[in-house]
Design an enzyme around this catalytic site. Structure first.
Site, PDB file in Angstrom:
ATOM      1  N   LYS A 158      12.885  -6.315 -51.731  1.00 38.43           N
ATOM      2  CA  LYS A 158      12.632  -7.490 -52.577  1.00 38.43           C
ATOM      3  C   LYS A 158      11.565  -7.195 -53.619  1.00 38.43           C
ATOM      4  CE  LYS A 158      13.546 -11.520 -49.679  1.00 38.43           C
ATOM      5  NZ  LYS A 158      12.901 -12.690 -49.065  1.00 38.43           N
ATOM      6  N   GLY A 164      14.617 -16.871 -58.240  1.00 40.79           N
ATOM      7  CA  GLY A 164      15.941 -17.312 -58.670  1.00 40.79           C
ATOM      8  C   GLY A 164      17.057 -16.463 -58.085  1.00 40.79           C
ATOM      9  N   LYS A 237      20.900 -21.882 -54.530  1.00 41.60           N
ATOM     10  CA  LYS A 237      21.331 -23.082 -53.808  1.00 41.60           C
ATOM     11  C   LYS A 237      22.357 -23.906 -54.584  1.00 41.60           C
ATOM     12  CE  LYS A 237      16.610 -23.045 -52.208  1.00 41.60           C
ATOM     13  NZ  LYS A 237      15.248 -23.475 -52.580  1.00 41.60           N
ATOM     14  N   GLU A 275       9.235 -21.994 -48.029  1.00 40.67           N
ATOM     15  CA  GLU A 275      10.610 -21.653 -47.645  1.00 40.67           C
ATOM     16  C   GLU A 275      10.617 -20.759 -46.402  1.00 40.67           C
ATOM     17  OE1 GLU A 275      12.951 -22.095 -51.824  1.00 40.67           O
ATOM     18  OE2 GLU A 275      12.514 -20.041 -51.197  1.00 40.67           O
ATOM     19  N   GLU A 287       8.795 -17.512 -48.699  1.00 37.32           N
ATOM     20  CA  GLU A 287       7.991 -17.649 -49.917  1.00 37.32           C
ATOM     21  C   GLU A 287       7.552 -19.088 -50.140  1.00 37.32           C
ATOM     22  OE1 GLU A 287       9.774 -17.137 -53.746  1.00 37.32           O
ATOM     23  OE2 GLU A 287      11.619 -18.138 -53.197  1.00 37.32           O
ATOM     24  N   ASN A 289       7.057 -21.968 -53.220  1.00 44.88           N
ATOM     25  CA  ASN A 289       7.325 -22.321 -54.610  1.00 44.88           C
ATOM     26  C   ASN A 289       6.259 -23.313 -55.047  1.00 44.88           C
ATOM     27  OD1 ASN A 289      10.798 -22.107 -53.948  1.00 44.88           O
ATOM     28  ND2 ASN A 289       9.609 -20.703 -55.173  1.00 44.88           N
ATOM     29  N   ARG A 291       5.701 -25.502 -57.292  1.00 46.27           N
ATOM     30  CA  ARG A 291       6.179 -26.418 -58.327  1.00 46.27           C
ATOM     31  C   ARG A 291       7.053 -27.492 -57.702  1.00 46.27           C
ATOM     32  NH1 ARG A 291      11.396 -24.515 -57.800  1.00 46.27           N
ATOM     33  NH2 ARG A 291      11.555 -22.269 -57.644  1.00 46.27           N
ATOM     34  N   VAL A 294      14.127 -28.357 -57.723  1.00 48.01           N
ATOM     35  CA  VAL A 294      15.356 -29.051 -58.119  1.00 48.01           C
ATOM     36  C   VAL A 294      15.738 -30.088 -57.056  1.00 48.01           C
ATOM     37  CG1 VAL A 294      17.835 -28.766 -58.531  1.00 48.01           C
ATOM     38  CG2 VAL A 294      16.228 -27.048 -59.411  1.00 48.01           C
ATOM     39  N   ARG A 337      24.554 -29.978 -56.544  1.00 44.86           N
ATOM     40  CA  ARG A 337      24.175 -29.554 -57.902  1.00 44.86           C
ATOM     41  C   ARG A 337      25.438 -29.422 -58.745  1.00 44.86           C
ATOM     42  NH1 ARG A 337      19.325 -25.111 -57.840  1.00 44.86           N
ATOM     43  NH2 ARG A 337      18.251 -25.855 -55.966  1.00 44.86           N
TER      44      ARG A 337
HETATM   45  P1  ADP Z   1      14.161 -16.188 -54.593  1.00 42.44           P
HETATM   46  O1  ADP Z   1      12.705 -16.364 -54.834  1.00 42.44           O
HETATM   47  O2  ADP Z   1      14.791 -15.223 -55.526  1.00 42.44           O
HETATM   48  O3  ADP Z   1      14.898 -17.490 -54.472  1.00 42.44           O
HETATM   49  P2  ADP Z   1      13.978 -15.944 -51.698  1.00 42.44           P
HETATM   50  O4  ADP Z   1      13.036 -14.995 -51.042  1.00 42.44           O
HETATM   51  O5  ADP Z   1      13.585 -17.388 -51.724  1.00 42.44           O
HETATM   52  O6  ADP Z   1      14.267 -15.441 -53.185  1.00 42.44           O
HETATM   53  O7  ADP Z   1      15.396 -15.818 -51.023  1.00 42.44           O
HETATM   54  C1  ADP Z   1      16.549 -16.453 -51.533  1.00 42.44           C
HETATM   55  C2  ADP Z   1      17.688 -16.369 -50.554  1.00 42.44           C
HETATM   56  O8  ADP Z   1      17.985 -14.999 -50.257  1.00 42.44           O
HETATM   57  C3  ADP Z   1      17.412 -16.990 -49.192  1.00 42.44           C
HETATM   58  O9  ADP Z   1      17.629 -18.371 -49.185  1.00 42.44           O
HETATM   59  C4  ADP Z   1      18.412 -16.239 -48.318  1.00 42.44           C
HETATM   60  O10 ADP Z   1      19.718 -16.724 -48.492  1.00 42.44           O
HETATM   61  C5  ADP Z   1      18.351 -14.836 -48.895  1.00 42.44           C
HETATM   62  N1  ADP Z   1      17.334 -14.014 -48.188  1.00 42.44           N
HETATM   63  C6  ADP Z   1      16.047 -13.839 -48.534  1.00 42.44           C
HETATM   64  N2  ADP Z   1      15.407 -13.035 -47.649  1.00 42.44           N
HETATM   65  C7  ADP Z   1      16.322 -12.680 -46.710  1.00 42.44           C
HETATM   66  C8  ADP Z   1      16.284 -11.853 -45.529  1.00 42.44           C
HETATM   67  N3  ADP Z   1      15.184 -11.215 -45.143  1.00 42.44           N
HETATM   68  N4  ADP Z   1      17.423 -11.742 -44.810  1.00 42.44           N
HETATM   69  C9  ADP Z   1      18.579 -12.366 -45.196  1.00 42.44           C
HETATM   70  N5  ADP Z   1      18.666 -13.154 -46.292  1.00 42.44           N
HETATM   71  C10 ADP Z   1      17.565 -13.310 -47.048  1.00 42.44           C
END
Ligand code: ADP
Length: 446
Positions: A158, A164, A237, A275, A287, A289, A291, A294, A337
């Site tokens: 990541k 997003g 989402k 989250e 993480e 957010n 802010r 949506v 959405r």
């Molecule tokens: P962003 O900030 O880009 O939205 P997130 O960290 O919030 O990224 O993750 C977005 C989505 O990605 C999560 O809701 C989930 O569906 C998938 N995801 C994130 N981390 C993992 C993980 N460790 N294992 C499986 N799916 C993940």
């Protein structure tokens, strides 16, 4: 309280903020780019000011243009909405340096939490469970292989600056891992101007459940229940609901407390979201957010709390007017959405003229939108057209209400996600609440 707020955003969220401010007796100034010139929602603000041409880099993302506008119209606060500059710590600081309150957390808090690897560290220190993975950023090939072999494949790389749904890569084995690591760094550098990446265990089909928090920066932090956001395409989402059909009360409470602990540890102020991913009986922080999100209306409908109003109040230095014990979740809410996209063609954007628009209504239906018949969807921005949110005493009733409202909803001239939502809300697994983040991909694959 503020007298005049500048809304540094566009579309439905700009309108949402204008509405909250109007009810609070606060004047609003809407900014717009040339691509949004003449949009009807702009008329609902007390004043309007053009901040540049269509490309967002020269308008909604331009700090100098927005600050210049704020100085010309003499506002005492800026609401950033979501997206654009909403999580930009430099923007928050610049606003405050100009004597304008930024409606959001302190810049320092945003800087720390906006960096996902740092946010993970803060969570760990606060004893909030995180997805097994690296300690901070991964610096070289050797380190990434070590982490991956410790936690086991598959792993997810990541971007620490990601968002997003972008900046993530799955690797199933050692060779793929090293390649993915190089690619992820290059992609992160190109997309976010920051190449730092970290690693997490890739959970197999987790659920995404998040906690809404509100903090007044004066010692009071409350959580407003959770939202289930597992209906996603490309990690973005599409449907959100609350309460989550996939967790029990004890997990619900544990997550709420974890979110508050984390917010405390980060010195949080304002509205925010923690989250989490849920796998089996465990939940893991992913993480924060910093802010308004949506999907905030889901929480507004089940708690009766106007989150945007509270956000503005605490930014103005007021205390939260309620405590954790006052927060009661009532009934069930679902949000769909509605995007200007063609689900049949990989969710390709479908901008253009809306020739016919018939809005759903009736009991328990809320529609947050800035569009109407005759509105031309510009190709420049996010494709969100409208949020259809329903509220009912039970989940079953909310599903039936959503199905009914979607059937009433007509948008012609462009492709939208309405037909897909009509199918999702009737899907047997969705109706049972038996779904996870793999649901939509599997459904679309037929
Ligand atoms: P962003 O900030 O880009 O939205 P997130 O960290 O919030 O990224 O993750 C977005 C989505 O990605 C999560 O809701 C989930 O569906 C998938 N995801 C994130 N981390 C993992 C993980 N460790 N294992 C499986 N799916 C993940």
């Amino acid at each position: 309280m503020f007298h005049r707020i500048l809304v540094a955003n566009r579309g439905e969220i700009a309108l949402r903020v204008i509405r909250a401010a109007r009810e609070m007796g606060i004047d609003t100034v809407a900014v717009y780019s040339k691509a949004d010139e003449g949009a009807a929602y702009l008329e609902l603000a007390d004043e309007r000011i053009c901040i540049g041409p269509g490309p967002s880099s020269q308008s909604y993302l331009s700090i100098p243009s927005i600050i210049a506008a704020a100085e010309v119209v003499d506002v005492d606060a800026i609401h950033p909405g979501y997206g654009f500059l909403s999580e930009n710590a430099e923007f928050a600081q610049t606003c405050r340096d100009h004597g304008i309150e930024f409606i959001g957390p302190e810049a320092e808090t945003m800087r720390k939490l906006g960096d996902k690897a740092t946010a993970r560290d803060i969570a760990k220190q606060a004893k909030v469970p995180v997805v097994p993975g690296s300690d901070g950023l991964v610096q070289d090939e050797k380190a990434i292989v070590e982490v991956a072999e410790r936690i086991g494949y598959p792993v997810l790389i990541k971007a620490t600056a990601g968002g997003g749904g972008r900046g993530m890569r799955v690797a199933n084995g050692r060779i793929a891992l090293v390649n993915a690591w190089h690619q992820a760094r290059a992609e992160a550098q190109a997309a976010f101007g920051e190449s730092g990446v970290y690693v997490e265990k890739y959970l197999e089909r987790p659920r995404h459940v998040e906690i809404q928090i509100l903090a007044d920066g004066r010692g009071r932090i409350v959580y407003l229940g959770e939202r289930e956001c597992s209906v996603q395409r490309r990690h973005q989402k599409l449907v959100e609901e609350g309460p989550s059909p996939g967790i029990n009360d004890s997990m619900r409470r544990a997550m709420g407390r974890a979110a508050v602990k984390l917010a405390k540890a980060a010195g949080y102020k304002g509205a925010g979201t923690c989250e989490f991913l849920v796998a089996g009986k465990e939940f893991y922080f992913i993480e924060v957010n910093c802010r308004i999100q949506v999907e905030h209306p889901v929480t507004e409908l089940i708690t009766g709390i106007d989150i945007v109003r509270e956000q503005i109040r605490v930014a103005a230095g007021e205390k939260l007017s309620f405590d954790q014990g006052d927060v009661k979740v009532k009934g069930h809410a679902i949000e769909a959405r509605i995007n200007a996209e063609d689900p049949a063609r990989g969710f390709r954007p479908s901008p253009g003229l809306i020739t016919r628009f018939i809005a759903p209504g009736g009991p328990g239906v809320r529609l947050d939108t800035h569009v109407h018949a005759g509105y031309k969807v510009p190709p420049n921005y996010d494709s969100l057209l409208a949020k259809l949110i329903v509220h009912a005493p039970t989940r079953q009733a909310a599903l039936d209400r959503m199905a009914r409202a979607l059937d009433e909803f007509t948008i012609e001239g462009i492709k939208t996600t309405i037909p897909l939502h009509r199918e999702i809300v009737r899907n047997a697994f969705f109706r049972k609440g038996d779904y996870d983040t793999g649901f939509l991909d599997e459904y679309l694959a037929g």
